[in-house]
Each structure stands twice: as structure tokens, then as C-alpha cells.
Design a protein around this motif. Structure first.
Motif, PDB file in Angstrom:
ATOM      1  N   THR A  24      95.457  55.969  48.524  1.00  0.00           N
ATOM      2  CA  THR A  24      96.867  55.192  48.825  1.00  0.00           C
ATOM      3  C   THR A  24      97.294  55.627  50.115  1.00  0.00           C
ATOM      4  O   THR A  24      97.189  56.961  50.573  1.00  0.00           O
ATOM      5  CB  THR A  24      97.830  55.788  47.833  1.00  0.00           C
ATOM      6  OG1 THR A  24      97.957  57.076  47.830  1.00  0.00           O
ATOM      7  CG2 THR A  24      97.636  55.254  46.595  1.00  0.00           C
ATOM      8  N   GLY A  25      97.293  54.688  50.916  1.00  0.00           N
ATOM      9  CA  GLY A  25      97.758  54.805  52.380  1.00  0.00           C
ATOM     10  C   GLY A  25      98.030  53.539  53.029  1.00  0.00           C
ATOM     11  O   GLY A  25      97.698  53.342  54.050  1.00  0.00           O
ATOM     12  N   ALA A  66      99.746  53.468  56.377  1.00  0.00           N
ATOM     13  CA  ALA A  66      98.753  53.841  57.492  1.00  0.00           C
ATOM     14  C   ALA A  66      97.401  52.845  57.637  1.00  0.00           C
ATOM     15  O   ALA A  66      96.559  52.967  58.347  1.00  0.00           O
ATOM     16  CB  ALA A  66      98.326  55.283  57.325  1.00  0.00           C
ATOM     17  N   GLY A  67      97.562  51.838  56.650  1.00  0.00           N
ATOM     18  CA  GLY A  67      96.530  50.628  57.029  1.00  0.00           C
ATOM     19  C   GLY A  67      95.179  51.180  56.425  1.00  0.00           C
ATOM     20  O   GLY A  67      94.345  50.856  56.748  1.00  0.00           O
ATOM     21  N   PHE A  68      95.155  51.973  55.459  1.00  0.00           N
ATOM     22  CA  PHE A  68      94.042  52.177  54.890  1.00  0.00           C
ATOM     23  C   PHE A  68      94.215  52.597  53.438  1.00  0.00           C
ATOM     24  O   PHE A  68      94.400  53.803  53.039  1.00  0.00           O
ATOM     25  CB  PHE A  68      93.272  53.649  55.312  1.00  0.00           C
ATOM     26  CG  PHE A  68      91.792  53.885  55.024  1.00  0.00           C
ATOM     27  CD1 PHE A  68      90.666  53.098  55.376  1.00  0.00           C
ATOM     28  CD2 PHE A  68      91.849  55.104  54.131  1.00  0.00           C
ATOM     29  CE1 PHE A  68      89.704  53.331  54.926  1.00  0.00           C
ATOM     30  CE2 PHE A  68      90.266  55.362  53.783  1.00  0.00           C
ATOM     31  CZ  PHE A  68      89.383  54.374  54.161  1.00  0.00           C
ATOM     32  N   PHE A  93      90.491  45.187  59.021  1.00  0.00           N
ATOM     33  CA  PHE A  93      91.655  45.360  59.778  1.00  0.00           C
ATOM     34  C   PHE A  93      92.097  43.877  60.112  1.00  0.00           C
ATOM     35  O   PHE A  93      93.725  43.562  60.269  1.00  0.00           O
ATOM     36  CB  PHE A  93      91.126  45.944  61.130  1.00  0.00           C
ATOM     37  CG  PHE A  93      92.097  45.947  62.327  1.00  0.00           C
ATOM     38  CD1 PHE A  93      93.518  46.342  62.058  1.00  0.00           C
ATOM     39  CD2 PHE A  93      91.775  45.223  63.468  1.00  0.00           C
ATOM     40  CE1 PHE A  93      94.390  46.216  63.008  1.00  0.00           C
ATOM     41  CE2 PHE A  93      92.532  45.475  64.527  1.00  0.00           C
ATOM     42  CZ  PHE A  93      93.820  45.725  64.307  1.00  0.00           C
ATOM     43  N   PHE A 125      91.102  45.430  51.878  1.00  0.00           N
ATOM     44  CA  PHE A 125      89.640  45.419  51.640  1.00  0.00           C
ATOM     45  C   PHE A 125      89.033  44.832  50.264  1.00  0.00           C
ATOM     46  O   PHE A 125      88.067  44.739  49.792  1.00  0.00           O
ATOM     47  CB  PHE A 125      89.049  47.022  51.668  1.00  0.00           C
ATOM     48  CG  PHE A 125      89.252  47.567  52.862  1.00  0.00           C
ATOM     49  CD1 PHE A 125      88.213  47.120  54.051  1.00  0.00           C
ATOM     50  CD2 PHE A 125      90.023  48.497  53.082  1.00  0.00           C
ATOM     51  CE1 PHE A 125      88.271  47.917  55.205  1.00  0.00           C
ATOM     52  CE2 PHE A 125      89.972  49.389  54.315  1.00  0.00           C
ATOM     53  CZ  PHE A 125      89.363  48.820  55.569  1.00  0.00           C
TER      54      PHE A 125
END
Lengths: 487, 490
Positions: free
Chosen positions: B66-67, B70-72, B185, B190
Motif C-alpha cells: 500500500t502506498g 506515493a504512487g506505488f 506512471f 498497475f
């Protein structure tokens, strides 16, 4: 601010220094080896405990006239360095009992680690330089601590290159001070934010000098040449400490200095220092990986691998410069997983080479039959260094490369392409070694046993490599919090 | 259910490794039990699979990393649709077969069967993952078992071949990761399902470059000329079971990746480059077939024929219509069964005669009629004889590709003629001819594990040949949504 607030801020470092003093005093009165080792363990645990207290209680800003700063960032790194210190001390018990200079070894280790913690807290050019030199000088002696030919040669080589690097770094600091008129990082940041277009060229010169000087700590090109020689010559546990803690401290200072001081994303020179780190990353990866391809000595191979990994981390620094939101946490997360991985690898190499009486990789043949634990742990760590799942190294690489792509710059995408191709090259030498250990036939089948303290360290490293590979979120969140403190 | 399919082989691998040294012979029994259980899961899944709805079924999902801020953020998400369901069954089948044909392995059996089970898990992860990062994770994971299996239990220049396999795949997949990151991005996710609905329009590097970065990994894996040179080496030096897995399911990872990721996510680029892909495909079919004709080593011959036959997959993809895409998906399944069986047969012949040189083999039909007969069945299926599964797939590919790419299709049809040539010629050389004294004491396949391994695949090949609907109905459900996206882009 009371006196105690100042002490509280630098407590973890003070514990290390006090431990070093106690060890030297005990040695003076012919203290027993076990007692000296016990003091070292206590000091390492004490430093970790005090860091924990800082994390829970917090610490006031502006301790020691603003020379140090305790925040989530410094706490993250203090934990990292404290853990590395504890691991090295635990693993060193049996080896240090065989050398004459055990007390000096532990004392210098503590001084060096304490200064690294201070380095992570430093918020001022002068503090940075003093802490950096204290840790470096301890390490020069550590590299030569066993005083045989190889060790002394390593120590001298390390000293000479380190002295040059320190001079270059100081020269860069002088430029910065001369232009900004202050040594505090906030002051430099405020000056850079005013956009001094006229001083752009000297500013670029300054940060190139600083990067080259700091690159010595990180084993990053162009200051990398010492790493394979010193790793090979120095006692393996000293090399462990150099490769993990020293690299972490170097990148920590770089983050503070460049990210906080020179700014990421929006200042007049952030693109410039980003490109510089991009170029240094590319050179490091290429030099490290091509160098490692032809190595037959385990410790030299790890030396070149360390250079290549510095390149990977520098990709994250380049992303930081361009303003990638998770660039800083990418660097910190990578350092965390790299610590677990490299400690595991080096500690296995340390006791296995000692039992084998050889550092040649071909002599690791069939290690799985002689010491299943060592072979499995080292294989796992090498797979993690390659960046293949299900290990922490995979997540760290994907995360740091993702942060670089998210900066939204084409040259960074190209840099990431170069980095992943380098990963493919690195698989060749890492996995060849794994294959030798797991599948080749041993020349000799006498079992090799890991000493007690070492077993504990190996277990911890294995858990770290696998746990952060399967569930990276806790460490990732800690790294993100630490990175947020930098702004 | 699918998570169970993914994790069972791993559990089996752990169990096999944990066996005490004096009972290491039992590793194969563990491997057989776990792979058979997995096959049962796959079959149940295939039967229960609802052929009335598009989209993914049996989905398991949770947030892995999980993030979001932060874009990930990476999910664990598995699911099957009509495209992946047959491949899961194929994987289950070939895993059982590969354990069976390894029944005689006595070199480090614990490690061997553990790696084989890990391989099954990794390939299952590739076919089931619906998140780009998770897909990449399993794609990389598959390298370790393959590298160790070939380099330890192989023959000949096994370390060279294993390393070549490793470097080709890693170099290809390295750029794939860059492509995935750029796409992730650009679209802020994803998740493959979400990306399929809303493919990224603008990315930091032109999508054409991203297309080739990702495509390269899949073309290496497929493989097509000129990226195929790792394949014959890996096959020749790999143990039989690994050849079966390599030809049967690992090559399909390339075709599957193109259909699952490249086509839906970058339909415009696929249109732009479809001529290039068709040309590569046509050339690959012909080139592979010509090289196959010249082989003197039986295993290498089958390996090169794979290059030729996987060209059909790419040809079907390049046609971009629903028919061509279905053909590609069918060809993946049938080629898996047929070539898997051919490698099983080559392994059995080698075990008995201890040679793979075609010039030294002759008159085998006199000594081992059953092996000879099954070899002929596999060979005929491979050259596309009607009433066998190969025919269904190839005719569908040609029907789909004739319109858009007539020249490449004509070349590929000529490839069928060549493949009839090398298959029949090989059968003639090794099976027929006079009895020779060298082979008079050879025994036919009589062991239960040999008979089972052959039986499973023969039934699958002929079954699909005479009742193609069992496969085509499912495949259509998976292909139609992809074909719609691709057609909408034109």
C-alpha cells in the motif's frame, strides 16, 4: 532547552562513545574478552534503545545550536546503523577472540557507528564534516586492525584515498559556505531558493566536489577504486561494516545535503545535480558489474557488487533531484533492504572463508552439503542482490526504479533502462556463485558449523530479506515517514 | 481457488525439501500428489468456469503493497478468463506429465522435484496475475528453477545453455519492467483490468518505444527469429521434463503476455506495427522449418520445430481480428500438448538407445511399437493433420490472417508443407527401415508412469481434435473483449 534536551538529542551517539571508552578502560585493566564483548553488545543495544526513546518521546529542535536535528529521518538511519553495529558485534564474538586487538576493534567500531548516527542527524556543514572524519578515521584503523600484511595494506590504501576524498569534500564545503555565507543546511536552502543565477557555475563546481567526496563513503564512482582492495584485505567483518553502514551514512548525508540543502525539483540547480548523480550512477553500475564479472575472489566480487549497488541507489538520488515524490523513500527503503541482504552475505563469507582457508569462489563448491544454513542464506542474499523475487532486493529495485520513472523525465527512463540491463548482467555472476554452492560437488565434505552469535545474525538477515520481500509495507511506510521529515 | 492453485506446488516443494536424506526417493511421490491435486483443481475450475460471461472469474484480491499517496500500490490479484483458463489446464496437465517422465531421476531428487514444483507455481503466477508488477514478479521467479534445473540435471553444455537462457530472458524482461513502470506512471495504476478499460494515452516516452520494450520480452520468450537462439540450446541440454515444461508452457508465457498485456493496453501501436509483426512471424515460420530440416539431433529437431510453430501464434496475433487471435490462443494450447508429447517421446527413445543422432536410429518400430506409434501420432498432430488439435489451431490462424497479411500467410502455409516434410522424413528415418542388431534388446514403454504420461497427452490432442468446442467456446470468451478493443482502435 535544558541540558538534558541537548544530551537526549545526541544520546545514541553518546552511548556508543561511552561504550568505546568503557571497553578501552576495561582492556587497560586486562578485562576478559567476554566482558569486553558484553560491553560492546550493551552499547549497541543501548544506542538502539535510546533511538527508540527518541522515536516515542520525540526530541526538541535546535539542540546544540542547531548543529543536529532529530527527526524521523535521523531515527530511521540510527536504527539502521545501530542494527548493523549490533549484527557485526554479535557475529564478531568468535573471530575477535582470536585476535590480539579485540578491544581496539570493538572500541573503534563503536566510535565509528556513533559518529555515523551523528552524521545522520547533522544539520550543518561543520557537524557533517566532523562526524564524517571521526567515522572515517576509525575505519582506516579498523581496516588495518589485524596488522598482518594484507590488512595493513588495506588500511593504508583506505587512508590515502580517504584523505584525498575528505580534502575534496572540504573544498566543496568551502565553496558552499563562501557563497551562502552560512554552514547551516536551512541557511543554504534559503539562499538557493532566492535563485542566485550569477553563482550557478561555482555552485555546480561545489556540488560536484561534494559528490565526489561523499562518493568515497558510498563506494560510488569515481571514488570507488578502494572498495575491492579494501574489502579483500580488511577483516571480513570490518568489510561488512564498511559496505553497509558506511554506504548508508554516505547516502544519508547526500540526501540531507542535496535534498534539503540544494532542493529537489524546483530550484535552479536541482536538474543539474540530478543529472550529475544520473551520470555517476551509470558509471558506477557499468564499472561495478563489468568488474564483478571477472572476479574469482568472493570478497572482491562483493566489493564490485557494492559499487554496482551504489549505482542503483544513485538512480534514486537522481530521481530525488527531479522532484519524484517517492525518490527519497526509495533511497531509504533500498538502504534498509540492502543492509539485511549484505550483512547476510558478508557474515556467511566471513566464517566460511575462515573455515575453508580460501576466499576463492570455486572453493564454495557444494557448500550446501557442508553447511546447509550458510549455503541457503548466502544464496538467498545473492538472489536478493540480483533483484529476483521473492526477496527484499526485488521490491527495493522495482520501487526505486519506479520512483525514477515517476519523475517524468525521459533521461531518467533511459537511466532506468540502463539499470535494469545491468541487473541482467549482475545475474550472471551472482547466480553462478549460487549454482556453485548448491549444485557443484564439494572437494571435502567435512561439515562447517556457524558459530552461535553468527547463527543469530544469519537468522535475522534471512527473516529481513524474506519478510520485506513478501510484506514490504512496514519498512516502506517507515521510509516514507523518514523521507517526509526531510522537507 | 486460484490462490490454492498457485500455492500448492510451493507447499509441495517445501515438503519435498524437508524430507530426511534416507527417504529422498519419496520426493517424486510428493511431487506427483501435489501436481495431480493441482491438475484436479484446474479441471474443476475449467468445468465450473462460466462460459456465458466475459471478464475475469474466481478473482482473489488484496492490497499487497500500500502506498497510494506515493504512487506505488501493488495488489495481489489473480483471476482467469477464457484466455488463461485453458492455459491453466495445460499447465496442470504438463506438470503431471513432467513429474511422471522424471520418475527415474536419482540425482538429488529432493532438490530436483522441489525446483520442478516451484517452476509450476511461477508459471501459474504468470498466467493468473492481473497486476503488472505481480506479473513481472512471477515472470522473474520462473528463471531460478529453470536455471538450476538445466544447469544441474541437464546434459552436454548444460551450464552454457542455462546461462544463455538466463541472460536472454533477463535482458528481455529488464526492458519489460521499464515499459510497465512507464505505463503504470501514465495511468496511475498497475491493475491490468483497470488499464484494459482505460489504456494510458500519454506517457513520458512515446508509446511506440514502450511497445517494443515490452514486446521484446515476449518475442524472446515466444521465441521468434532472430531472438530464438537460446531455445535449441536450452532444449537440447535440458532434462526431458524441463523440455516438456519449456516447450509446453514457458513459451506460452510470451504469447499470453502479448494477448493479455500488449494488445489491450497499446492497441494503436499494435495496428501501427502489425505488418512488422506479420513479417517476423512469416519469416520465423519458414526459417524455423528450414533449420529444422537440417537437424541431425532428434531433440534439436523438435526444438527448432517449436520456433516454426510459435511463429503461427505471432501470425495470428498480427491479424488482429477475432479469428486470428482465437487461432493464436488455440495454437498455444495445442502446441503445448503436441510438442510436450514429442519431447516425452524423444526422452523415452533416448533413455533406451542412449543416442539422439538421427543417423544412428533406425527401425525402432520393430523394437518398440507403442513408442513408435505414439511418436507418429504426435508427429502427425504436429504437422496439422485433421482430427487432431493442431489442425484446428492452424486453420483458424490462416483464416484470420489471410485477409490482412496474404504474403506472410502464404509463407506460413508453405511452412506447413515443410513441417510435413521434416516430420515424415524423421519418422521414416528413425522408425522404419530394417531391424538392426544394435537395438535388439530394447524394451517398449511398459512402466505405468510412461503409459500414463503418453496417455494423458494423446487423449488431450485427439480429444480437442474431434471436439474442438471444448476449447474454442472458452477461448472465444477470452478473445472477444480483446478483439473489440483492438478493432475499436483501428
Amino acid at each position: 532547552m535544558t541540558f538534558f534536551d541537548h544530551v537526549h538529542a545526541i544520546g545514541p551517539a553518546l552511548v556508543c562513545y561511552a561504550g568505546a571508552g568503557a571497553i578501552l578502560s576495561a582492556d587497560l585493566f586486562h578485562g576478559r574478552r567476554a566482558a569486553i564483548w558484553g560491553i560492546a553488545v550493551l552499547a549497541a543495544v543501548g544506542a538502539l534503545g535510546w533511538t527508540m526513546a527518541q522515536a516515542i518521546l520525540g526530541a526538541e529542535d535546535g539542540a546544540l545550536s542547531g548543529a543536529v536535528r532529530v527527526d524521523a529521518f535521523s531515527i530511521y538511519l540510527a536504527f539502521l546503523i545501530g542494527a548493523v553495529l549490533l549484527a557485526v558485534v554479535l557475529a564478531a564474538r568468535e573471530w575477535a577472540a582470536t585476535i590480539e586487538q579485540a578491544a581496539e576493534f570493538y572500541a573503534l567500531l563503536l566510535v565509528s557507528a556513533g559518529s555515523m548516527i551523528l552524521l545522520a542527524q547533522a544539520d550543518d556543514l561543520i557537524t557533517i564534516f566532523v562526524a564524517l572524519e571521526t567515522t572515517s578515521i576509525s575505519q582506516f584503523i579498523l581496516a588495518g586492525v589485524t596488522r598482518n600484511d594484507r590488512s595493513s595494506e588495506a588500511g593504508l590504501k583506505y587512508l590515502l584515498t580517504g584523505a584525498v576524498a575528505a580534502a575534496i569534500l572540504l573544498y566543496g564545503f568551502a565553496f558552499l559556505f563562501g557563497m551562502a555565507g552560512t554552514t547551516s543546511l536551512e541557511g543554504i536552502a534559503a539562499w538557493v531558493a532566492t535563485g542566485p543565477e550569477a553563482q550557478r557555475l561555482p555552485l555546480m563546481l561545489a556540488f560536484v566536489l561534494v559528490a565526489v567526496g561523499l562518493g568515497f563513503k558510498m563506494a560510488m564512482a569515481p571514488s570507488h577504486a578502494w572498495a575491492p582492495d579494501v574489502y579483500e584485505g580488511a577483516p571480513t567483518l570490518v568489510a561488512t561494516f564498511l559496505s553497509v553502514a558506511s554506504k548508508a551514512a554516505g547516502f544519508a548525508v547526500a540526501l540531507r545535503l542535496f535534498y534539503t540543502g540544494l532542493g529537489g525539483g524546483d530550484t535552479i540547480i536541482s536538474q543539474d545535480w540530478g543529472m550529475m548523480f544520473g551520470a555517476l550512477a551509470a558509471i558506477s553500475m557499468i564499472v561495478g558489474n563489468t568488474g564483478a564479472l571477472v572476479q574469482t575472489n568472493a570478497k572482491r566480487l562483493l566489493g564490485y557488487s557494492s559499487i554496482a549497488q551504489a549505482g542503483n541507489i544513485a538512480v534514486g538520488l537522481a530521481a530525488v533531484a527531479v522532484g519524484s515524490t517517492n525518490g527519497p523513500s526509495g533511497v531509504l527503503f533500498f538502504l534498509g533492504t540492502y543492509a539485511a541482504t549484505n550483512i547476510g552475505a558478508f557474515v556467511v563469507v566471513s566464517f566460511v572463508t575462515e573455515r575453508l582457508g580460501s576466499e576463492q569462489i570455486e572453493d564454495f563448491a557444494g557448500l550446501i552439503k557442508r553447511s546447509p544454513v550458510a549455503a541457503v542464506v548466502l544464496s538467498l542474499c545473492l538472489v536478493s542482490l540480483t533483484g529476483i523475487p521473492p526477496t527484499a532486493g526485488f521490491i527495493a529495485k522495482v520501487y526505486i526504479f519506479n520512483s525514477a520513472v515517476q519523475a517524468g523525465e525521459r533521461w531518467l527512463v533511459a537511466l532506468v533502462a540502463l539499470a535494469v540491463l545491468n541487473t541482467a548482467i549482475s545475474a550472471f555472476y551472482y547466480l553462478r556463485w549460487v549454482r556453485t554452492m548448491l549444485l557443484d560437488e564439494p572437494k571435502d565434505t567435512t561439515p562447517i558449523r556457524a558459530p552461535g552469535g553468527t547463527q543469530f545474525v544469519l537468522a535475522a538477515a534471512t527473516v529481513g530479506v524474506l519478510f520485506f520481500g513478501l510484506d514490504p509495507s512496514p519498512l516502506l511506510h517507515a521510509a516514507q515517514d523518514a523521507a517526509a521529515a526531510l522537507l | 481457488m486460484l490462490t490454492l492453485f498457485l500455492l500448492l506446488p510451493l507447499a509441495g516443494a517445501l515438503l519435498a525439501i524437508a524430507l530426511p536424506a534416507h527417504r529422498e526417493g519419496e520426493a517424486k511421490i510428493i511431487a506427483l500428489c501435489f501436481s495431480a491435486l493441482n491438475l484436479a483443481i484446474a479441471v474443476v475450475m475449467y468445468v465450473v468456469f462460466d462460459r456465458g460471461v466475459e471478464g475475469y472469474q474466481f478473482v482473489d484480491r488484496f492490497e499487497w503493497i500500500t502506498g497510494a499517496d506515493a504512487g506505488f500500490s501493488v495488489q495481489y490479484v489473480v483471476g482467469v478468463d477464457g484466455l488463461s483458463a485453458p492455459l491453466i489446464v495445460l499447465l496442470g496437465l504438463l506438470s503431471v506429465v513432467s513429474v511422471l517422465v522424471s520418475w527415474n531421476i536419482d540425482l538429488k531428487p529432493k532438490q530436483y522435484f522441489a525446483w520442478l514444483l516451484i517452476l509450476e507455481s511461477a508459471v501459474a503466477g504468470v498466467f493468473l496475475s492481473l497486476d503488472l508488477i505481480q506479473f513481472f514478479l512471477f515472470w522473474e521467479l520462473e528463471l531460478l528453477p529453470m536455471f538450476f534445473l538445466i544447469s544441474q540435471w541437464g546434459s552436454g553444455r548444460r551450464l552454457y545453455s542455462a546461462t544463455k537462457f538466463l541472460l536472454y530472458t533477463l535482458a528481455g524482461s529488464a526492458l519489460m519492467l521499464v515499459g510497465f513502470l512507464v505505463i503504470g506512471f501514465g495511468a496511475h495504476t498497475f491493475d491490468i483490468e483497470a488499464l484494459t478499460k482505460a489504456p494510458p494515452q500519454e506517457t513520458v516516452v512515446p508509446l511506440a518505444i514502450v511497445f517494443w520494450a515490452i514486446m521484446l520480452a515476449f518475442l524472446v520468450k515466444l521465441p521468434v527469429f532472430p531472438l530464438h537462439t537460446w531455445l535449441p540450446d536450452a532444449h537440447t541440454d535440458a532434462p526431458t521434463a524441463v523440455s516438456v515444461m519449456l516447450a509446453g508452457v514457458l513459451l506460452k508465457m510470451g504469447g499470453y503476455g502479448i494477448l493479455r498485456i500488449v494488445l489491450p493496453l497499446m492497441p494503436n501501436e499494435v495496428h501501427d506495427f502489425s505488418k512488422v509483426l506479420a513479417t517476423i512471424a512469416g519469416f520465423s515460420v519458414i526459417w524455423g522449418a528450414i533449420i529444422t530440416l537440417r537437424q541431425t539431433d532428434l531433440k534439436r529437431l523438435v526444438a527448432y520445430s517449436s520456433v516454426s510453430h510459435m511463429g503461427y501464434v505471432l501470425l495470428g496475433v498480427s491479424a488482429l481480428g477475432p479469428v486470428g487471435l482465437s487461432g493464436a490462443a488455440l495454437q498455444m494450447f495445442t502446441h503445448g500438448c503436441i510438442t510436450g508429447l514429442l519431447f516425452v517421446m524423444v526422452g523415452m527413445i533416448y533413455d533406451r538407445t542412449h543416442t539422439r543422432e538421427i543417423s544412428q536410429l533406425r527401425g525402432l518400430m520393430h523394437h518398440m511399437p507403442l513408442i513408435g506409434t505414439v511418436f507418429i501420432v504426435a508427429g502427425l498432430a504436429s504437422l496439422g493433420l485433421p482430427a487432431m488439435s493442431g489442425f484446428v489451431a492452424e486453420i483458424t490462424v490462416f483464416l484470420g490472417s489471410m485477409g490482412p497479411h496474404p504474403a506472410a500467410t502464404m509463407a506460413a502455409v508453405f511452412g506447413v508443407v515443410l513441417s510435413a516434410g521434416y516430420i515424415l522424413w524423421t519418422i521414416e528415418r528413425i522408425l522404419h527401415g530394417p531391424k538392426t542388431h544394435d537395438f535388439h534388446d530394447l524394451t517398449d514403454a511398459r512402466k505405468w508412469w510412461e503409459l500414463t504420461a503418453m496417455g494423458i497427452l494423446v487423449v488431450a490432442i485427439i480429444g480437442v481434435g474431434i471436439w474442438p468446442a471444448v476449447l474454442t467456446d472458452t477461448v472465444r470468451m477470452g478473445i472477444e473483449p480483446i478483439a473489440k478493443i483492438v478493432e475499436a482502435a483501428s
